[in-house]
Design an enzyme around this catalytic site. Structure first.
Site, mmCIF file in Angstrom:
data_model
loop_
_atom_site.group_PDB
_atom_site.id
_atom_site.type_symbol
_atom_site.label_atom_id
_atom_site.label_comp_id
_atom_site.label_asym_id
_atom_site.label_seq_id
_atom_site.Cartn_x
_atom_site.Cartn_y
_atom_site.Cartn_z
ATOM 1 N N MET A 1 27.335 -23.107 -52.313
ATOM 2 C CA MET A 1 27.222 -22.602 -53.685
ATOM 3 C C MET A 1 28.543 -22.062 -54.223
ATOM 4 S SD MET A 1 24.116 -23.175 -54.503
ATOM 5 C CE MET A 1 24.088 -22.238 -56.033
ATOM 6 N N ARG A 2 29.612 -22.142 -53.440
ATOM 7 C CA ARG A 2 30.875 -21.579 -53.907
ATOM 8 C C ARG A 2 31.353 -22.300 -55.165
ATOM 9 N NH1 ARG A 2 33.759 -21.526 -49.412
ATOM 10 N NH2 ARG A 2 33.482 -19.303 -48.980
ATOM 11 N N ALA A 3 31.148 -23.607 -55.228
ATOM 12 C CA ALA A 3 31.609 -24.361 -56.387
ATOM 13 C C ALA A 3 30.928 -23.875 -57.661
ATOM 14 C CB ALA A 3 31.343 -25.853 -56.182
#
Length: 653
Positions: free
Chosen positions: A272-274
């Protein structure tokens, strides 16, 4: 030092300047990775950014640059409310920096003279509330990259060293630059950078002319040139301050959040970093343009900066976004923003939402035998490599002193401490030093708490870690290897070994031989993906100049020994051993064995991968291995699924 080149005077590089300014507005984005060829002003732009950042209020005398208006758990605290003003700092981390230099260490001077445990801050503390710039970040040790990325993500640095436990604030704008020709960062590290920008020199003649004109004007009069652009830089600085003040009030509507989620899902990015980085970047972009709400244009700008490096899954995937893929993902994002639910990659039953990769067509070789005769056929393109596998570990025997990596044993500046030493070693071995000094304290008249040390007491730490090697692939591409199934298996094995070299931080080179002579398909380089690209363009057919292939490898290694004497080589020869092109001696096999003897005399660690196939085996590759004093493994043994164990690169001397 003269005035720095002004940020506003940089010609072009719009994406790079935007990425840096957005990080200056919102440091939580996570920094910028700048990829580009040499001579593209990467460092010039980054160094110019520091002059645009607002001046800071800091606590006088605080080594960590704390803000007096913000309570913090500082090792130098507690602080009062007195403040002094200073410019934001640009701190540069050199490629050869040690872990102690980065995160800090025990203050040895105070420990040994006063008997107290005190902490000496490192570059992370110096960069707090400023810019930490890492040039050639792809050449930095992996564990150092992990440390600084962890600190950038958490905003704090944690130090546990020699009985000292310290935690301090470390919030900074992280900028790394790299030349992809010198090797790639691992995908796991790429993902930790918030944004990435690819920089290329313009091919437009007027643009190139203006670049040279401004550079020459700057070199002739740095102060005068900077003064001419000072007002433009001041305006950018004012915009940064205004955007920072506006940032907390910018609204991210649910429709745009759904758009972000749909685009990231369409690109099938990991984790989910993007999504978080795109959301932060879009918010900063809206604040930069003076808007009170994130719009589609902000999301599109953020996607172009935040996703190119996150679509890499395989080490040999090219970073970047194809316009067709981006347009398709933006279309899905627009539908999700309107409909209220993001469409997953498998929701329509059609598999990935991105365009399918074109499948490689296999050339028709049904007429390969037509015509007969002894004439050599024209070279044919190599077939697609067989599926890659986890390769066995090929090691150079003994203990080296080469560049840090993950292949062979080596004495290193990092790694486990083996023993103290009075001569060879790196860094002080504290326990060994104290043990050497302790028996002499009474004779030296010690009366206080501090130790009395002399030069002969000092002990250095001898550490053992892993090194990266120069792995030189010597690939037989002759007619005897050109059978489609066999060459496919050989190509698959080389790709697997290249992937292993990438993971172990090796330097690689490729020599191929076919027809009349051998050629250096790729000179030794840190760019392993360049070796994979050359392999895909390999052509096969013709006679087998095995001797020339080994002699060419001998010359390449001799040149590299002069250029990089500490990096130990590992030669990997893939052949069936059927030499058919004679050298000066007239006997092809004897010439090949003689050439192999030259490599053995130079004590080059080697592995021969026997590619012979069929019920009748001549065992020629094993004879070449004997002359090389090398291990010999069968191709099918190297490519066994879930292979275990270690193949030593050469017999013990």
């Amino acid at each position: 030092m003269g005035a720095r080149f002004p940020f506003s005077a940089v010609v072009g590089h719009d994406d790079l300047r935007t990425a840096l300014l957005l990080n200056a507005v919102h440091p939580g984005i996570g920094g910028v990775l700048v990829r580009g060829e040499k001579g593209t002003a990467k460092s010039t732009v980054v160094r110019a950014l520091a002059a645009l950042l607002p001046a800071l209020d800091v606590v006088p005398g605080c080594r960590f640059g704390c803000d007096p208006a913000v309570p913090t758990d500082c090792p130098d605290g507690p602080h009062g409310d007195v403040a002094e003003r200073r410019p934001a700092r640009l701190v540069e981390l050199p490629v050869g920096a040690t872990e102690d230099r980065l995160i800090g260490s025990l203050d040895l001077e105070r420990a040994l003279t006063e008997g107290v445990r005190a902490y000496q801050p490192g570059l992370l503390a110096a960069a707090h509330r400023g810019v930490l710039y890492v040039d050639e970040v792809n050449l930095l040790h992996d564990h150092l990259v992990d440390l600084l990325l962890d600190a950038a993500a958490m905003g704090r640095a944690h130090v546990e060293r020699e009985g000292v436990s310290v935690s301090h604030a470390a919030s900074f704008l992280l900028v790394g630059t790299m030349n992809p020709e010198e090797g790639e960062l691992r995908p796991q590290l790429l993902d930790r950078f918030g944004l990435t920008v690819a920089v290329r020199a313009s091919r437009d003649v007027p643009t190139r002319t203006e670049v040279v004109r401004r550079r020459l004007a700057y070199e002739a009069d740095p102060e005068g040139f900077a003064a001419r652009w000072a007002e433009a830089d001041r305006e950018l600085a004012r915009r940064i301050v205004a955007a920072r003040e506006r940032l907390a009030d910018v609204v991210l509507p649910d429709a745009e959040l759904r758009r972000i989620a749909a685009i990231c899902a369409a690109f099938e990015v990991d984790g989910m970093r993007a999504d978080l980085v795109v959301a932060r970047t879009a918010t900063a972009h809206a604040a930069w343009r003076g808007a009170v709400e994130v719009a589609e244009e902000d999301v599109e700008a953020a996607v172009r900066l935040a996703l190119p490096h996150r679509k890499r899954r395989d080490p040999f995937d090219e970073p970047g976004l194809e316009e067709e893929q981006l347009d398709d993902a933006l279309r899905q994002g627009a539908e999700a923003a309107q409909d209220g639910e993001p469409e997953g990659p498998d929701d329509d039953g059609g598999g990935s939402s991105l365009p399918d990769e074109p499948s490689e067509s296999t050339p028709d070789d049904s007429g390969a035998g037509a015509g007969g005769g002894a004439a050599e056929r024209p070279p044919a393109p190599a077939p697609a490599p067989a599926p890659a596998f986890r390769a066995r570990l090929l090691q150079v025997p003994g203990v080296g002193e080469g560049a840090p990596g993950k292949r062979s044993r080596a004495r290193a500046r990092t790694g486990r401490v083996v023993r103290p030493s009075t001569a060879d070693g790196s860094g002080l071995h504290l326990v060994g030093t104290l043990a050497a000094a302790a028996p002499h304290q009474a004779a030296r008249g010690r009366s206080g708490p501090g130790l009395r040390l002399r030069g002969e007491d000092l002990r250095l730490s001898v550490r053992e870690g892993k090194e990266g090697n120069l792995v030189l692939f010597v690939v037989d591409a002759s007619g005897s290897m050109a059978a489609r199934q066999r060459m496919s298996a050989v190509s698959g094995a080389v790709v697997s070994l290249l992937r292993d070299a990438y993971q172990r931080r090796d330097k690689v080179g490729v020599v191929t031989f076919r027809g009349r002579e051998a050629q250096v398909a790729l000179p030794p380089t840190n760019s392993v993906d360049a070796a994979a690209a050359r392999l895909r363009s390999l052509r096969t057919g013709g006679r087998t100049p095995l001797a020339d292939g080994l002699l060419r490898a001998h010359r390449v290694l001799a040149a590299e020994r002069v250029r990089d004497p500490r990096r130990r080589p590992l030669l990997v020869l893939l052949t069936d051993g059927r030499a058919t092109a004679a050298g000066t001696g007239g006997d092809p096999l004897r010439d090949a064995l003689r050439a192999a003897g030259l490599l053995a005399a130079d004590r080059v660690a080697s592995v021969v991968v026997d590619c012979e196939h069929g019920p009748v085996r001549l065992g020629l590759a094993a004879r070449v291995a004997g002359a090389l004093d090398a291990a010999c493994v069968r191709l099918e043994e190297l490519s066994a699924d879930q292979v275990a164990g270690v193949v030593r690169a050469a017999r013990a001397a």
